[in-house]
Design an enzyme around this catalytic site. Structure first.
Site, short mmCIF file in Angstrom:
data_model
loop_
_atom_site.label_atom_id
_atom_site.label_comp_id
_atom_site.label_asym_id
_atom_site.label_seq_id
_atom_site.Cartn_x
_atom_site.Cartn_y
_atom_site.Cartn_z
N CYS A 1 0.82 -1.21 0.00
CA CYS A 1 0.00 0.00 0.00
C CYS A 1 0.85 1.26 0.00
O CYS A 1 2.03 1.24 0.33
CB CYS A 1 -0.88 0.06 1.24
SG CYS A 1 -1.90 -1.38 1.45
N GLY B 1 0.47 0.08 -5.11
CA GLY B 1 -0.78 -0.68 -5.06
C GLY B 1 -1.71 -0.23 -6.15
O GLY B 1 -1.99 0.97 -6.25
N ASN C 1 -0.26 1.35 5.69
CA ASN C 1 0.68 0.59 4.87
C ASN C 1 1.46 -0.31 5.82
O ASN C 1 2.11 0.18 6.73
CB ASN C 1 1.62 1.55 4.13
CG ASN C 1 2.75 0.82 3.40
OD1 ASN C 1 3.82 1.36 3.24
ND2 ASN C 1 2.52 -0.39 2.95
N GLY C 2 1.39 -1.61 5.56
CA GLY C 2 2.09 -2.55 6.41
C GLY C 2 1.22 -3.77 6.64
O GLY C 2 0.27 -4.01 5.91
N TYR D 1 13.34 -3.02 -4.54
CA TYR D 1 12.27 -3.18 -5.52
C TYR D 1 11.10 -2.22 -5.37
O TYR D 1 10.59 -1.68 -6.36
CB TYR D 1 11.72 -4.62 -5.46
CG TYR D 1 10.40 -4.77 -6.19
CD1 TYR D 1 10.37 -4.85 -7.57
CD2 TYR D 1 9.18 -4.78 -5.49
CE1 TYR D 1 9.15 -4.95 -8.24
CE2 TYR D 1 7.98 -4.87 -6.16
CZ TYR D 1 7.96 -4.97 -7.53
OH TYR D 1 6.77 -5.05 -8.20
P1 AMP Z 1 8.45 -13.66 -10.20
O1 AMP Z 1 8.07 -13.49 -11.61
O2 AMP Z 1 7.37 -14.31 -9.38
O3 AMP Z 1 9.77 -14.32 -9.99
O4 AMP Z 1 8.59 -12.20 -9.58
C1 AMP Z 1 9.72 -11.44 -9.86
C2 AMP Z 1 9.35 -10.20 -10.58
O5 AMP Z 1 8.36 -9.49 -9.86
C3 AMP Z 1 10.56 -9.30 -10.71
O6 AMP Z 1 10.54 -8.73 -12.00
C4 AMP Z 1 10.36 -8.27 -9.63
O7 AMP Z 1 10.73 -6.98 -10.08
C5 AMP Z 1 8.89 -8.31 -9.32
N1 AMP Z 1 8.61 -8.36 -7.88
C6 AMP Z 1 9.43 -8.69 -6.88
N2 AMP Z 1 8.80 -8.61 -5.70
C7 AMP Z 1 7.55 -8.22 -5.96
C8 AMP Z 1 6.42 -7.93 -5.15
N3 AMP Z 1 6.46 -8.06 -3.84
N4 AMP Z 1 5.29 -7.53 -5.77
C9 AMP Z 1 5.25 -7.42 -7.10
N5 AMP Z 1 6.28 -7.67 -7.92
C10 AMP Z 1 7.41 -8.07 -7.36
#
Ligand code: AMP
Length: 470
Positions: free
Chosen positions: A13, A39, A114-115, A254
């Site tokens: 969030c 979000g 947020n949290g 990220y």
């Molecule tokens: P995955 O495809 O499941 O391995 O997720 C990795 C991709 O999602 C990478 O391109 C990251 O930049 C992004 N990512 C990493 N953590 C998150 C998160 N918590 N929420 C959304 N996207 C994420």
């Protein structure tokens, strides 16, 4: 009879609030728009016009729902707070959209969070068994219930009373009829900053929201601090025993926007340094460095500059679909990756390619993109990740899935490399990650950040959530 409560309370969030300005809801809309990366599932604004609270909460993007005179005219007043939200499966219901609002005995109380609370199950159980009725499945409602039930007289004392009963990560923005309040949990896990727009105090998850509305950055809210904004000025209250802050390292890796400033540097600077560090640790011979956009771009620039291997935009990202995780089910998520990225063949064909991304969670994005790049004629595809393997779920407000869905938790490096189909796969070390942040990891149970997703060292007890996730 107490009913089983959903254990899926994870949320990502962004929060925003502004006090004492003619265009409070317009500025809140703009602020939320700049926090949209935190979000994308829904957004809400609560305003106060001196007599009445007004609330609009909508599923979908801020720009699609709030950038409209008709909606903004429903949000009059000089003070407003807002929230953007993304939730996991099962929780994407309109009633869970925030800010949540309650008419307490001493007046209206709106809260944006947020949290993620870590003692949700036991606290909610106790509240339900002693008569509370919940309207949502959001953990934020627990805060409202605890404030409502507190026997203290003043709103701030009621809030402090409630905060002493919750555990977890929380950056809160709260609106009452006289006050705009900001709160950060004792470890300061999620960000929250204070700004000033021509004399009107502003609270926001990130400084990019201040830039958006032309507000000046004043300072970060401290861990364990409550900021109370009234017509008499700004007061700081510290109701907790002082402990060292432990902000979440993943915000820098990220989650936060690259242009936001954390600890005097832009998030972009940290990400570029992560990429440089990755190049220092891994000497790979290749023709091009290609980011997986957008999240891998900053690190890929750092990697390319340090390794002297040319940077190319070999993958093009469509900006008309949200972040990969926006769709809660795995089927749609896989489809989403294809919708989102396409290959720019001209810089890939017959080349040895190093792909760079900021992280691997389930492995979905990496597998799809490695395949695409090979299909576009790459000779070799190496994959570099600018953080260590994510071995542990988050539980503090970032949606990383449970252990059995985290690819690095289930498989070793060789197996992951095979699964994603790359010639080689390399992650940044934990020490290198800290180096990119400008420090050496304190070798204790209390490092400078919470890095639980890599180490499993959770600063706030997560036993209750782990039991529920079993
Ligand atoms: P995955 O495809 O499941 O391995 O997720 C990795 C991709 O999602 C990478 O391109 C990251 O930049 C992004 N990512 C990493 N953590 C998150 C998160 N918590 N929420 C959304 N996207 C994420």
């Amino acid at each position: 009879m107490y009913c089983k409560i959903s254990d899926k309370f994870k949320e990502e969030c962004g929060v925003f609030g502004i006090y004492g300005t003619e265009e409070a809801s317009v500025l809140t809309t703009l602020g939320l728009h700049s926090l949209q990366h935190r979000g994308q599932e829904g957004a809400g604004i609560v305003s106060f016009d001196g007599k009445t609270f007004h609330s609009v909460r909508k599923q979908g993007l801020v720009g699609d729902n709030f950038n409209n005179k008709n909606i903004l005219s429903q949000l009059p007043g000089k003070t407003a707070i807002g929230h953007v939200r993304y939730s996991t499966t099962g929780e994407s219901k309109p009633e869970n959209l925030q800010p949540l609002f309650a008419n307490l005995a001493i007046g209206g109380f709106a809260c944006a969070h947020n949290g993620n609370l870590t003692n949700t199950y036991s606290t909610k159980k106790y509240l339900v068994e002693s008569g509370s009725i919940f309207q949502t499945s959001s953990d934020t409602e627990i805060i409202l219930q605890l404030v409502a039930r507190s026997q203290k007289k003043k709103i701030i004392d009621k809030l402090i009373d409630a905060l002493h009963q919750i555990k977890g990560a929380y950056s809160l923005v709260i609106l009452t009829n006289k006050k705009l309040i900001g709160v950060k949990d004792p470890f300061g896990i999620r960000p929250l900053v204070l700004g000033d727009k021509n004399g009107s105090p502003v609270l926001a998850s990130e400084t990019c929201a201040l830039d958006m509305i032309g507000a000046k950055y004043i300072r970060d809210i401290e861990n364990g601090e409550i900021i109370v904004i009234t017509e008499n000025g700004i007061e700081s209250i510290k109701p907790f025993k002082k402990i060292a802050e432990r902000p979440c390292i993943f915000e820098r890796i990220y989650f936060a926007s690259p242009d936001s400033i954390i600890g005097n540097k832009t998030v972009y600077t940290y990400r570029k340094a992560l990429g440089e560090q990755l190049a220092i640790e891994n000497n790979i011979v290749a023709d091009v460095v290609v980011p997986i956009p957008d999240s891998g771009v900053s690190a890929a620039i750092g990697f390319s500059q340090k390794s002297k291997i040319p940077f190319e935009l070999g993958i093009i990202r469509s900006h008309y679909v949200g972040r990969t995780f926006i769709e809660p089910s795995q089927n749609i998520r896989q489809f989403g990756v294809k919708l989102k990225h396409s290959v720019n063949r001209s810089c890939i064909k017959n080349k040895k390619v190093i792909l760079i991304d900021d992280s691997i969670v389930r492995g979905t994005t990496a597998s799809k993109i490695v395949k695409m790049v090979y299909e576009a004629g790459a000779k070799e595809v190496h994959l570099g990740i600018s953080c260590p393997p994510i071995l542990h779920p988050d539980f503090y407000g970032i949606d990383t899935p449970s252990y059995n869905q985290l690819i690095a938790s289930k498989s070793n490096l060789k197996e992951i490399t095979k699964m994603v189909g790359a010639k080689s796969l390399f992650f940044l070390s934990l020490a290198g990650t800290y180096k990119a942040m400008g420090c050496k990891r304190r070798n204790s149970k209390r490092p400078q950040f919470t890095d639980h997703c890599f180490t499993g060292e959770y600063p706030i007890d997560v036993t209750e959530i782990l039991k529920l996730n079993r």
